[in-house]
Design a protein around this motif. Structure first.
Motif, PDB file in Angstrom:
ATOM      1  N   VAL A  68       0.770  -1.283   0.045  1.00  0.00           N
ATOM      2  CA  VAL A  68      -0.037  -0.067  -0.133  1.00  0.00           C
ATOM      3  C   VAL A  68       0.887   1.221  -0.126  1.00  0.00           C
ATOM      4  CG1 VAL A  68      -1.993  -1.169   1.151  1.00  0.00           C
ATOM      5  CG2 VAL A  68      -0.225   0.012   2.422  1.00  0.00           C
ATOM      6  N   GLY A  69       2.036   1.162   0.100  1.00  0.00           N
ATOM      7  CA  GLY A  69       2.858   2.420   0.363  1.00  0.00           C
ATOM      8  C   GLY A  69       2.948   3.098   1.442  1.00  0.00           C
ATOM      9  N   PRO A  70       3.808   4.148   1.962  1.00  0.00           N
ATOM     10  CA  PRO A  70       4.030   4.711   3.052  1.00  0.00           C
ATOM     11  C   PRO A  70       2.804   5.733   3.440  1.00  0.00           C
ATOM     12  CG  PRO A  70       5.462   5.594   1.458  1.00  0.00           C
ATOM     13  CD  PRO A  70       4.877   4.324   0.942  1.00  0.00           C
ATOM     14  N   LYS A  71       2.045   5.955   2.338  1.00  0.00           N
ATOM     15  CA  LYS A  71       0.836   6.888   2.733  1.00  0.00           C
ATOM     16  C   LYS A  71      -0.366   6.213   3.414  1.00  0.00           C
ATOM     17  CE  LYS A  71       1.421  10.137  -1.243  1.00  0.00           C
ATOM     18  NZ  LYS A  71       0.786  10.800  -2.434  1.00  0.00           N
ATOM     19  N   ARG A  72      -0.176   4.909   3.710  1.00  0.00           N
ATOM     20  CA  ARG A  72      -1.200   4.346   4.470  1.00  0.00           C
ATOM     21  C   ARG A  72      -0.740   3.417   5.341  1.00  0.00           C
ATOM     22  NH1 ARG A  72      -4.099   1.524  -0.493  1.00  0.00           N
ATOM     23  NH2 ARG A  72      -5.251   0.237   0.911  1.00  0.00           N
ATOM     24  N   VAL A  73       0.318   3.802   5.920  1.00  0.00           N
ATOM     25  CA  VAL A  73       1.101   2.980   7.139  1.00  0.00           C
ATOM     26  C   VAL A  73       1.196   4.191   8.345  1.00  0.00           C
ATOM     27  CG1 VAL A  73       2.829   1.974   8.088  1.00  0.00           C
ATOM     28  CG2 VAL A  73       2.391   1.315   5.895  1.00  0.00           C
ATOM     29  N   ILE A  74       0.618   3.833   9.488  1.00  0.00           N
ATOM     30  CA  ILE A  74       0.378   4.857  10.490  1.00  0.00           C
ATOM     31  C   ILE A  74       1.244   4.200  11.937  1.00  0.00           C
ATOM     32  CG2 ILE A  74      -1.206   6.224  12.005  1.00  0.00           C
ATOM     33  CD1 ILE A  74      -3.075   6.044   9.735  1.00  0.00           C
ATOM     34  N   PHE A  75       2.145   4.977  12.409  1.00  0.00           N
ATOM     35  CA  PHE A  75       2.773   4.744  13.471  1.00  0.00           C
ATOM     36  C   PHE A  75       1.885   4.954  14.781  1.00  0.00           C
ATOM     37  CE2 PHE A  75       4.649   6.379  17.499  1.00  0.00           C
ATOM     38  CZ  PHE A  75       5.448   5.119  18.018  1.00  0.00           C
ATOM     39  N   GLY A  76       1.810   3.845  15.688  1.00  0.00           N
ATOM     40  CA  GLY A  76       1.119   3.862  16.878  1.00  0.00           C
ATOM     41  C   GLY A  76       2.150   3.001  17.887  1.00  0.00           C
ATOM     42  N   SER A  77       2.059   3.288  19.182  1.00  0.00           N
ATOM     43  CA  SER A  77       2.808   2.793  20.470  1.00  0.00           C
ATOM     44  C   SER A  77       2.027   1.780  21.203  1.00  0.00           C
ATOM     45  CB  SER A  77       3.197   3.575  21.316  1.00  0.00           C
ATOM     46  OG  SER A  77       2.256   4.263  22.113  1.00  0.00           O
ATOM     47  N   ASP A  78       0.696   1.677  21.297  1.00  0.00           N
ATOM     48  CA  ASP A  78      -0.063   1.075  22.104  1.00  0.00           C
ATOM     49  C   ASP A  78       0.176   1.145  23.292  1.00  0.00           C
ATOM     50  OD1 ASP A  78      -2.234  -0.772  22.408  1.00  0.00           O
ATOM     51  OD2 ASP A  78      -0.934  -2.722  22.177  1.00  0.00           O
ATOM     52  N   ALA A  79       0.506   2.385  23.895  1.00  0.00           N
ATOM     53  CA  ALA A  79       0.915   2.613  25.326  1.00  0.00           C
ATOM     54  C   ALA A  79      -0.275   2.552  26.061  1.00  0.00           C
ATOM     55  CB  ALA A  79       1.613   4.069  25.318  1.00  0.00           C
ATOM     56  N   LEU A  80      -0.257   2.197  27.327  1.00  0.00           N
ATOM     57  CA  LEU A  80      -0.876   2.092  28.275  1.00  0.00           C
ATOM     58  C   LEU A  80      -0.755   2.362  29.881  1.00  0.00           C
ATOM     59  CD1 LEU A  80      -4.019   1.358  29.296  1.00  0.00           C
ATOM     60  CD2 LEU A  80      -3.356  -1.315  29.211  1.00  0.00           C
ATOM     61  N   TRP A  81       0.269   1.851  30.372  1.00  0.00           N
ATOM     62  CA  TRP A  81       0.283   1.689  31.597  1.00  0.00           C
ATOM     63  C   TRP A  81       1.659   2.525  32.237  1.00  0.00           C
ATOM     64  CZ3 TRP A  81       4.916  -1.157  32.570  1.00  0.00           C
ATOM     65  CH2 TRP A  81       5.229  -2.242  31.549  1.00  0.00           C
ATOM     66  N   PHE A  82       1.881   2.781  33.420  1.00  0.00           N
ATOM     67  CA  PHE A  82       3.033   3.298  33.848  1.00  0.00           C
ATOM     68  C   PHE A  82       3.436   2.474  34.932  1.00  0.00           C
ATOM     69  CE2 PHE A  82       1.208   6.910  32.037  1.00  0.00           C
ATOM     70  CZ  PHE A  82       2.187   7.617  31.249  1.00  0.00           C
ATOM     71  N   PRO A  83       4.698   2.519  35.221  1.00  0.00           N
ATOM     72  CA  PRO A  83       5.801   3.463  35.011  1.00  0.00           C
ATOM     73  C   PRO A  83       6.395   3.448  33.362  1.00  0.00           C
ATOM     74  CG  PRO A  83       6.628   1.869  36.329  1.00  0.00           C
ATOM     75  CD  PRO A  83       5.404   1.515  36.304  1.00  0.00           C
ATOM     76  N   ARG A  84       5.925   2.493  32.794  1.00  0.00           N
ATOM     77  CA  ARG A  84       6.464   2.497  31.311  1.00  0.00           C
ATOM     78  C   ARG A  84       6.371   3.643  30.590  1.00  0.00           C
ATOM     79  NH1 ARG A  84       4.596  -1.333  26.480  1.00  0.00           N
ATOM     80  NH2 ARG A  84       2.651  -0.229  26.602  1.00  0.00           N
ATOM     81  N   GLY A  85       4.983   4.166  30.407  1.00  0.00           N
ATOM     82  CA  GLY A  85       4.435   5.155  29.740  1.00  0.00           C
ATOM     83  C   GLY A  85       4.720   5.039  28.373  1.00  0.00           C
ATOM     84  N   PHE A  86       5.270   6.110  27.654  1.00  0.00           N
ATOM     85  CA  PHE A  86       5.559   5.922  25.956  1.00  0.00           C
ATOM     86  C   PHE A  86       6.866   4.873  25.873  1.00  0.00           C
ATOM     87  CE2 PHE A  86       7.867   7.405  22.272  1.00  0.00           C
ATOM     88  CZ  PHE A  86       6.849   7.197  21.305  1.00  0.00           C
ATOM     89  N   PRO A  87       6.460   3.691  25.030  1.00  0.00           N
ATOM     90  CA  PRO A  87       7.387   2.919  24.914  1.00  0.00           C
ATOM     91  C   PRO A  87       8.462   3.374  23.740  1.00  0.00           C
ATOM     92  CG  PRO A  87       5.365   2.019  23.994  1.00  0.00           C
ATOM     93  CD  PRO A  87       5.316   3.554  24.591  1.00  0.00           C
ATOM     94  N   LYS A  88       9.365   4.146  24.103  1.00  0.00           N
ATOM     95  CA  LYS A  88      10.290   4.562  23.061  1.00  0.00           C
ATOM     96  C   LYS A  88      11.066   3.543  22.387  1.00  0.00           C
ATOM     97  CE  LYS A  88      13.489   8.410  21.947  1.00  0.00           C
ATOM     98  NZ  LYS A  88      14.645   7.453  21.425  1.00  0.00           N
ATOM     99  N   VAL A  89      11.341   2.396  22.910  1.00  0.00           N
ATOM    100  CA  VAL A  89      11.997   1.445  22.109  1.00  0.00           C
ATOM    101  C   VAL A  89      11.225   1.203  20.921  1.00  0.00           C
ATOM    102  CG1 VAL A  89      10.762  -0.311  23.715  1.00  0.00           C
ATOM    103  CG2 VAL A  89      13.070  -0.724  22.657  1.00  0.00           C
ATOM    104  N   TYR A  90       9.824   1.278  20.873  1.00  0.00           N
ATOM    105  CA  TYR A  90       9.092   0.715  19.692  1.00  0.00           C
ATOM    106  C   TYR A  90       9.171   1.856  18.687  1.00  0.00           C
ATOM    107  CZ  TYR A  90       6.342  -2.408  22.542  1.00  0.00           C
ATOM    108  OH  TYR A  90       5.742  -3.318  23.710  1.00  0.00           O
ATOM    109  N   LEU A  91       9.223   3.110  19.146  1.00  0.00           N
ATOM    110  CA  LEU A  91       9.601   3.936  18.070  1.00  0.00           C
ATOM    111  C   LEU A  91      11.240   3.859  17.487  1.00  0.00           C
ATOM    112  CD1 LEU A  91       8.877   6.903  16.589  1.00  0.00           C
ATOM    113  CD2 LEU A  91       9.757   7.900  18.631  1.00  0.00           C
ATOM    114  N   ASP A  92      12.130   3.756  18.215  1.00  0.00           N
ATOM    115  CA  ASP A  92      13.312   3.717  17.740  1.00  0.00           C
ATOM    116  C   ASP A  92      13.669   2.333  16.854  1.00  0.00           C
ATOM    117  OD1 ASP A  92      14.115   5.875  19.294  1.00  0.00           O
ATOM    118  OD2 ASP A  92      14.881   4.629  20.876  1.00  0.00           O
ATOM    119  N   GLU A  93      12.969   1.370  17.190  1.00  0.00           N
ATOM    120  CA  GLU A  93      13.032  -0.123  16.384  1.00  0.00           C
ATOM    121  C   GLU A  93      12.493   0.464  14.935  1.00  0.00           C
ATOM    122  OE1 GLU A  93      12.483  -4.601  16.739  1.00  0.00           O
ATOM    123  OE2 GLU A  93      11.243  -3.321  17.866  1.00  0.00           O
ATOM    124  N   GLN A  94      11.264   0.996  15.088  1.00  0.00           N
ATOM    125  CA  GLN A  94      10.368   1.273  13.696  1.00  0.00           C
ATOM    126  C   GLN A  94      11.217   2.195  12.769  1.00  0.00           C
ATOM    127  OE1 GLN A  94       6.189   1.473  14.174  1.00  0.00           O
ATOM    128  NE2 GLN A  94       5.912   0.194  16.052  1.00  0.00           N
TER     129      GLN A  94
END
Length: 299
Positions: free
Chosen positions: A244-270
């Motif tokens: 589908v190309g990059p125009k139809r792919v959307i980043f998300g983290s599925d973050a929910l709980w703390f103390p993890r918070g925003f899981p930056k490791v997912y962003l870095d890997e992607q």
């Protein structure tokens, strides 16, 4: 230059939506074992046992956004439409919320209209394996028509759900169970998360079949380890871009709980994978920010 990021897949852990599934003790022990290994793999701490209250959670998310330079976060769920609307109203410049009531319930279309027009929510979130009627049931026509008329982004989780003891068998577990609706209501931007959560081929078929299907990258996508053939996160990205190309792919983290918070490791890997696949900066901006902003009407 720092990468622009809009997190399209976050859950607000409201105090009112805490629940525990009743599953067999043996499955519960197995579940805990797998979760411990998963946390160790990513270096995640254990979730806090006591909820600190919604006000504390709101301010935590403000700090997470500042720390990781997130332009906005989309809370797909958050203790019901009214509770989530109250969360969004605290920081409307930072937070976006989706309605997330049961679409099969009586009055679901009316509740959707209320959630959007009175509460200020901006889309809809549902779970395929929780449906009690089929997606193309006549009862749902007003629901889909409203979403199409407003062109509201609609994210629906398909595939395995809840880990061990969760849902692995259901009439609407496959993305293909919504194919007729997707192709009829082409003004609805549909987003399907976690690369299909085990139903990758089915999601690819659906994405190929209709231009209003978008693929959400959220979570660890640990489900690839239970596929009958070798599959990596890089494979998922490569095939999504090829289909589908990059125009139809959307980043998300599925973050929910703390103390993890925003899981930056997912962003870095992607981001690393997108670099390895040779995406330009413009294409990375689409995946990690601009596609989501477009669907949300922010540009």
């Amino acid at each position: 230059m720092a990468q622009k990021v809009l997190d399209f897949h976050v859950h607000f852990h409201a105090k009112s939506n805490q629940f525990h599934r009743n599953i067999h003790p043996a499955i519960r022990a197995y579940q805990q074992e797998l979760r411990m290994k998963w946390r160790e793999k990513y270096g995640f701490p254990e979730p806090e046992k006591e909820h600190p209250g919604n006000e504390v959670m709101i301010e935590r998310w403000v700090k997470e956004m500042e720390k990781y330079h997130l332009s906005k976060v989309v809370f797909l769920t958050g203790g019901g439409n009214d509770t989530l609307a109250q969360v969004i109203q605290k920081h409307p410049d930072k937070f976006i919320g989706f309605a997330h009531h049961d679409p099969c319930q009586d009055g679901a279309a009316e509740e959707l209209q209320r959630a959007v027009e009175e509460l200020g929510l901006s889309g809809f979130k549902a779970f395929g394996p929780l449906m009690t009627i089929s997606f193309d049931d006549p009862k749902l026509k007003p629901f889909w028509r409203y979403l199409a008329d407003k062109k509201l982004p609609t994210l629906i989780h398909f595939g395995i759900q809840g880990g061990p003891g969760g849902i692995v068998d259901h009439p609407t577990i496959s993305p293909l169970s919504i194919a007729r609706v997707v192709q009829e209501y082409v003004d609805i931007p549909f987003i399907f998360p976690h690369f299909g959560a085990g139903y990758w081929q089915e999601l690819l078929h659906l994405a190929w079949s209709s231009p209003n299907v978008h693929i959400d990258t959220s979570g660890s996508n640990d489900w690839v380890r239970w596929m009958p053939y070798p599959l990596t996160l890089k494979d998922l990205f490569a095939k999504a871009f090829d289909t589908v190309g990059p125009k139809r792919v959307i980043f998300g983290s599925d973050a929910l709980w703390f103390p993890r918070g925003f899981p930056k490791v997912y962003l870095d890997e992607q981001l690393r994978i997108c670099d390895e696949l040779g995406l330009s900066q413009e294409e990375k901006d689409l995946v990690f920010h601009d596609n989501a902003a477009r669907l949300l009407g922010l540009v």
